[in-house]
Design a protein around this motif. Structure first.
Motif, PDB file in Angstrom:
ATOM      1  N   MET A   1      -6.784  -5.878   0.041  1.00  0.00           N
ATOM      2  CA  MET A   1      -5.531  -6.081   0.790  1.00  0.00           C
ATOM      3  C   MET A   1      -4.465  -5.631  -0.704  1.00  0.00           C
ATOM      4  SD  MET A   1      -3.531  -6.045   3.512  1.00  0.00           S
ATOM      5  CE  MET A   1      -4.066  -6.954   4.015  1.00  0.00           C
ATOM      6  N   LEU A   2      -4.771  -6.048  -1.826  1.00  0.00           N
ATOM      7  CA  LEU A   2      -3.918  -5.857  -2.588  1.00  0.00           C
ATOM      8  C   LEU A   2      -3.809  -4.120  -2.976  1.00  0.00           C
ATOM      9  CD1 LEU A   2      -5.187  -9.041  -6.047  1.00  0.00           C
ATOM     10  CD2 LEU A   2      -2.365  -8.719  -4.318  1.00  0.00           C
ATOM     11  N   LYS A   3      -5.107  -3.850  -3.361  1.00  0.00           N
ATOM     12  CA  LYS A   3      -4.845  -2.216  -4.248  1.00  0.00           C
ATOM     13  C   LYS A   3      -4.459  -1.554  -2.529  1.00  0.00           C
ATOM     14  CE  LYS A   3      -6.632  -3.014  -8.136  1.00  0.00           C
ATOM     15  NZ  LYS A   3      -6.372  -2.444  -9.040  1.00  0.00           N
ATOM     16  N   ILE A   4      -5.051  -1.874  -1.219  1.00  0.00           N
ATOM     17  CA  ILE A   4      -3.813  -1.495  -0.318  1.00  0.00           C
ATOM     18  C   ILE A   4      -2.698  -0.921  -0.516  1.00  0.00           C
ATOM     19  CG2 ILE A   4      -3.916  -0.803   2.065  1.00  0.00           C
ATOM     20  CD1 ILE A   4      -6.952  -2.213   2.034  1.00  0.00           C
ATOM     21  N   ARG A   5      -1.749  -2.283  -0.460  1.00  0.00           N
ATOM     22  CA  ARG A   5      -0.562  -2.438  -0.952  1.00  0.00           C
ATOM     23  C   ARG A   5       0.366  -1.813  -1.729  1.00  0.00           C
ATOM     24  NH1 ARG A   5       2.296  -5.885   2.814  1.00  0.00           N
ATOM     25  NH2 ARG A   5       3.728  -7.169   0.784  1.00  0.00           N
ATOM     26  N   GLU A   6      -0.503  -1.536  -2.558  1.00  0.00           N
ATOM     27  CA  GLU A   6       0.293  -1.276  -4.235  1.00  0.00           C
ATOM     28  C   GLU A   6       1.430  -0.268  -4.049  1.00  0.00           C
ATOM     29  OE1 GLU A   6      -2.615  -2.098  -8.184  1.00  0.00           O
ATOM     30  OE2 GLU A   6      -2.670  -0.311  -6.867  1.00  0.00           O
ATOM     31  N   PRO A   7       2.266  -0.979  -4.655  1.00  0.00           N
ATOM     32  CA  PRO A   7       3.348   0.303  -4.895  1.00  0.00           C
ATOM     33  C   PRO A   7       3.534   0.939  -5.942  1.00  0.00           C
ATOM     34  CG  PRO A   7       4.381  -1.927  -6.072  1.00  0.00           C
ATOM     35  CD  PRO A   7       2.415  -2.294  -5.301  1.00  0.00           C
ATOM     36  N   GLU A   8       3.954   1.664  -6.035  1.00  0.00           N
ATOM     37  CA  GLU A   8       4.407   3.323  -6.762  1.00  0.00           C
ATOM     38  C   GLU A   8       5.334   2.705  -7.690  1.00  0.00           C
ATOM     39  OE1 GLU A   8       5.833   7.612  -7.289  1.00  0.00           O
ATOM     40  OE2 GLU A   8       6.351   7.240  -5.523  1.00  0.00           O
ATOM     41  N   LEU A   9       5.261   3.281  -9.279  1.00  0.00           N
ATOM     42  CA  LEU A   9       6.740   2.622 -10.662  1.00  0.00           C
ATOM     43  C   LEU A   9       7.076   4.220 -10.572  1.00  0.00           C
ATOM     44  CD1 LEU A   9       7.308   0.835 -12.331  1.00  0.00           C
ATOM     45  CD2 LEU A   9       6.336   1.915 -13.952  1.00  0.00           C
ATOM     46  N   GLU A 111      -3.752  -6.030 -14.681  1.00  0.00           N
ATOM     47  CA  GLU A 111      -3.096  -4.887 -14.419  1.00  0.00           C
ATOM     48  C   GLU A 111      -2.194  -4.487 -12.981  1.00  0.00           C
ATOM     49  OE1 GLU A 111      -0.403  -3.865 -16.669  1.00  0.00           O
ATOM     50  OE2 GLU A 111      -1.707  -4.769 -17.926  1.00  0.00           O
ATOM     51  N   GLN A 112      -1.690  -5.294 -12.278  1.00  0.00           N
ATOM     52  CA  GLN A 112      -2.002  -5.754 -10.612  1.00  0.00           C
ATOM     53  C   GLN A 112      -0.582  -5.362 -10.042  1.00  0.00           C
ATOM     54  OE1 GLN A 112      -4.755  -5.681  -8.140  1.00  0.00           O
ATOM     55  NE2 GLN A 112      -2.419  -4.575  -6.789  1.00  0.00           N
ATOM     56  N   ARG A 113       0.226  -3.957  -9.458  1.00  0.00           N
ATOM     57  CA  ARG A 113       0.978  -4.444  -8.570  1.00  0.00           C
ATOM     58  C   ARG A 113       0.949  -4.804  -7.448  1.00  0.00           C
ATOM     59  NH1 ARG A 113       1.563   2.493 -10.108  1.00  0.00           N
ATOM     60  NH2 ARG A 113       1.549   2.590 -12.480  1.00  0.00           N
ATOM     61  N   MET A 114       2.601  -5.505  -6.934  1.00  0.00           N
ATOM     62  CA  MET A 114       2.921  -6.212  -5.972  1.00  0.00           C
ATOM     63  C   MET A 114       4.043  -6.514  -5.908  1.00  0.00           C
ATOM     64  SD  MET A 114      -0.215  -9.968  -6.447  1.00  0.00           S
ATOM     65  CE  MET A 114       0.859 -10.033  -8.711  1.00  0.00           C
ATOM     66  N   TYR A 115       4.459  -6.409  -4.700  1.00  0.00           N
ATOM     67  CA  TYR A 115       5.638  -6.287  -4.610  1.00  0.00           C
ATOM     68  C   TYR A 115       6.032  -8.148  -3.132  1.00  0.00           C
ATOM     69  CZ  TYR A 115       4.941  -3.896   0.215  1.00  0.00           C
ATOM     70  OH  TYR A 115       4.313  -3.652   0.690  1.00  0.00           O
ATOM     71  N   SER A 116       7.312  -8.706  -2.261  1.00  0.00           N
ATOM     72  CA  SER A 116       7.440  -8.918  -1.990  1.00  0.00           C
ATOM     73  C   SER A 116       8.695  -8.562  -1.218  1.00  0.00           C
ATOM     74  CB  SER A 116       7.907 -10.508  -2.605  1.00  0.00           C
ATOM     75  OG  SER A 116       8.086 -11.606  -1.901  1.00  0.00           O
ATOM     76  N   THR A 159       6.108 -14.835 -14.191  1.00  0.00           N
ATOM     77  CA  THR A 159       4.548 -15.458 -13.701  1.00  0.00           C
ATOM     78  C   THR A 159       3.816 -16.230 -12.297  1.00  0.00           C
ATOM     79  OG1 THR A 159       4.741 -16.469 -15.713  1.00  0.00           O
ATOM     80  CG2 THR A 159       3.148 -14.824 -15.819  1.00  0.00           C
ATOM     81  N   THR A 160       5.473 -16.822 -11.994  1.00  0.00           N
ATOM     82  CA  THR A 160       5.629 -17.395 -11.036  1.00  0.00           C
ATOM     83  C   THR A 160       6.398 -16.029  -9.958  1.00  0.00           C
ATOM     84  OG1 THR A 160       6.661 -20.118 -12.384  1.00  0.00           O
ATOM     85  CG2 THR A 160       7.274 -19.309  -9.656  1.00  0.00           C
ATOM     86  N   CYS A 161       6.567 -15.631 -10.187  1.00  0.00           N
ATOM     87  CA  CYS A 161       7.111 -14.646  -9.096  1.00  0.00           C
ATOM     88  C   CYS A 161       6.347 -13.713  -9.090  1.00  0.00           C
ATOM     89  CB  CYS A 161       7.927 -13.610  -9.691  1.00  0.00           C
ATOM     90  SG  CYS A 161       8.821 -12.644  -8.643  1.00  0.00           S
ATOM     91  N   TYR A 162       4.495 -13.636  -9.590  1.00  0.00           N
ATOM     92  CA  TYR A 162       4.040 -12.827  -9.290  1.00  0.00           C
ATOM     93  C   TYR A 162       3.036 -13.432  -8.587  1.00  0.00           C
ATOM     94  CZ  TYR A 162       4.971  -9.533 -13.482  1.00  0.00           C
ATOM     95  OH  TYR A 162       5.521  -9.586 -14.504  1.00  0.00           O
ATOM     96  N   ALA A 163       2.594 -15.025  -8.360  1.00  0.00           N
ATOM     97  CA  ALA A 163       2.074 -16.120  -7.484  1.00  0.00           C
ATOM     98  C   ALA A 163       2.788 -16.087  -6.378  1.00  0.00           C
ATOM     99  CB  ALA A 163       2.253 -17.492  -8.397  1.00  0.00           C
ATOM    100  N   GLN A 164       4.163 -16.248  -6.176  1.00  0.00           N
ATOM    101  CA  GLN A 164       4.260 -15.830  -4.925  1.00  0.00           C
ATOM    102  C   GLN A 164       3.873 -14.375  -4.578  1.00  0.00           C
ATOM    103  OE1 GLN A 164       5.838 -19.160  -5.319  1.00  0.00           O
ATOM    104  NE2 GLN A 164       7.648 -18.700  -3.983  1.00  0.00           N
ATOM    105  N   MET A 165       4.311 -13.011  -4.941  1.00  0.00           N
ATOM    106  CA  MET A 165       3.679 -11.871  -4.277  1.00  0.00           C
ATOM    107  C   MET A 165       2.315 -12.331  -3.524  1.00  0.00           C
ATOM    108  SD  MET A 165       5.440  -8.879  -7.035  1.00  0.00           S
ATOM    109  CE  MET A 165       7.272  -9.356  -7.970  1.00  0.00           C
ATOM    110  N   PHE A 166       1.413 -12.908  -4.750  1.00  0.00           N
ATOM    111  CA  PHE A 166       0.109 -12.816  -4.621  1.00  0.00           C
ATOM    112  C   PHE A 166      -0.107 -13.905  -3.369  1.00  0.00           C
ATOM    113  CE2 PHE A 166      -3.704 -14.658  -4.721  1.00  0.00           C
ATOM    114  CZ  PHE A 166      -5.361 -13.899  -4.914  1.00  0.00           C
ATOM    115  N   GLU A 168       1.958 -14.072  -0.659  1.00  0.00           N
ATOM    116  CA  GLU A 168       2.499 -13.236   0.322  1.00  0.00           C
ATOM    117  C   GLU A 168       2.004 -12.098   1.172  1.00  0.00           C
ATOM    118  OE1 GLU A 168       6.449 -10.504   1.586  1.00  0.00           O
ATOM    119  OE2 GLU A 168       6.528 -11.713   0.027  1.00  0.00           O
ATOM    120  N   VAL A 169       1.271 -11.877   0.403  1.00  0.00           N
ATOM    121  CA  VAL A 169      -0.187 -10.574   0.022  1.00  0.00           C
ATOM    122  C   VAL A 169      -1.162 -11.432   1.379  1.00  0.00           C
ATOM    123  CG1 VAL A 169      -1.304  -9.143  -0.597  1.00  0.00           C
ATOM    124  CG2 VAL A 169       0.602  -9.108  -0.749  1.00  0.00           C
ATOM    125  N   THR A 170      -1.414 -12.493   0.324  1.00  0.00           N
ATOM    126  CA  THR A 170      -2.914 -12.785   0.894  1.00  0.00           C
ATOM    127  C   THR A 170      -2.824 -13.937   1.306  1.00  0.00           C
ATOM    128  OG1 THR A 170      -3.601 -14.155  -1.461  1.00  0.00           O
ATOM    129  CG2 THR A 170      -4.025 -12.067  -1.472  1.00  0.00           C
TER     130      THR A 170
END
Length: 215
Positions: A1-9, A111-116, A159-166, A168-170
């Motif tokens: 799911m993380l890879k499928i949802r990866e945003p573009e930089l 190096e995981q791209r994520m978003y919320s 890093t807490t923001c990354y945890a929140q994104m993770f 939300e996705v998973t």
């Protein structure tokens, strides 16, 4: 799911921005934190730039060292380590941090791209893995000098923001963030924090950013 949802930089001059698969465009958490940092911190940075003629070179050099160090660690975690292509200082940083890297297991992503969509923010985490057995967001930093806990505050928010994104996705909750720091003084430091302590101030900074953008 993380890879499928990866945003573009996106390539933009006003910070790091990401475009999702659904064409939403969000600023990176680092862009938000930079834009909402305290006046005192911004004044210190501006004063350093004014009084350091080589500030552009120093900044570019630090970025290159950090990029190389991250790549070495990434290769190490992927079991394809070769040090010949890297400069001596990034290799020294890697060797300095290696005792901490031994605590990493069960890598989820590198190096995981994520978003919320909830927070309207995006970013790229260095590593999501278990650290001392607990699922964690892990970041590595290379510095010229040893760091104090208060210097790490913005990284705890990031890093807490990354945890929140993770989450939300998973749907999986990450309760721990880990910052590993190597300095050119041959010191290594390990900062471990609970996400719960930084969720509220993180949300306040994101809200401040979007309120400021309306003005």
């Amino acid at each position: 799911m993380l890879k499928i949802r990866e945003p573009e930089l996106l390539d933009r001059a006003d910070g790091h921005w990401y475009k999702t698969k659904f064409d939403a465009i969000y600023p990176s958490i680092s862009t938000i934190l930079s834009a909402t940092s305290s006046d005192e911190k911004q004044n210190i940075l501006n004063a350093w730039r004014e009084n350091e003629p080589a500030h552009e070179y120093i900044t570019a050099q630090a970025q290159d060292i950090g990029t190389q160090s991250h790549k070495i660690i990434e290769n190490y975690l992927n079991n394809c380590l070769s040090l010949e292509e890297f400069d001596l200082l990034p290799v020294a940083h890697f060797n300095n941090l290696k005792p901490y890297l031994e605590h990493i297991s069960d890598v989820t992503s590198i190096e995981q791209r994520m978003y919320s969509d909830k927070l309207k923010v995006a970013g790229t985490s260095d590593l999501i893995a278990r650290y001392n057995g607990e699922l964690s967001i892990i970041d590595y930093k290379t510095k010229r000098k040893p760091q104090r806990d208060e210097y790490m505050y913005e990284y705890y928010l990031q890093t807490t923001c990354y945890a929140q994104m993770f989450h939300e996705v998973t749907g999986r909750r990450i309760n721990q963030v880990v910052i590993l720091v190597s300095s050119e003084k041959n010191t290594r430091q390990e900062f471990i924090k609970s996400c719960d302590d930084y969720v509220e101030p993180l949300n306040e900074r994101i809200e401040k950013y979007y309120l400021n953008s309306l003005n």
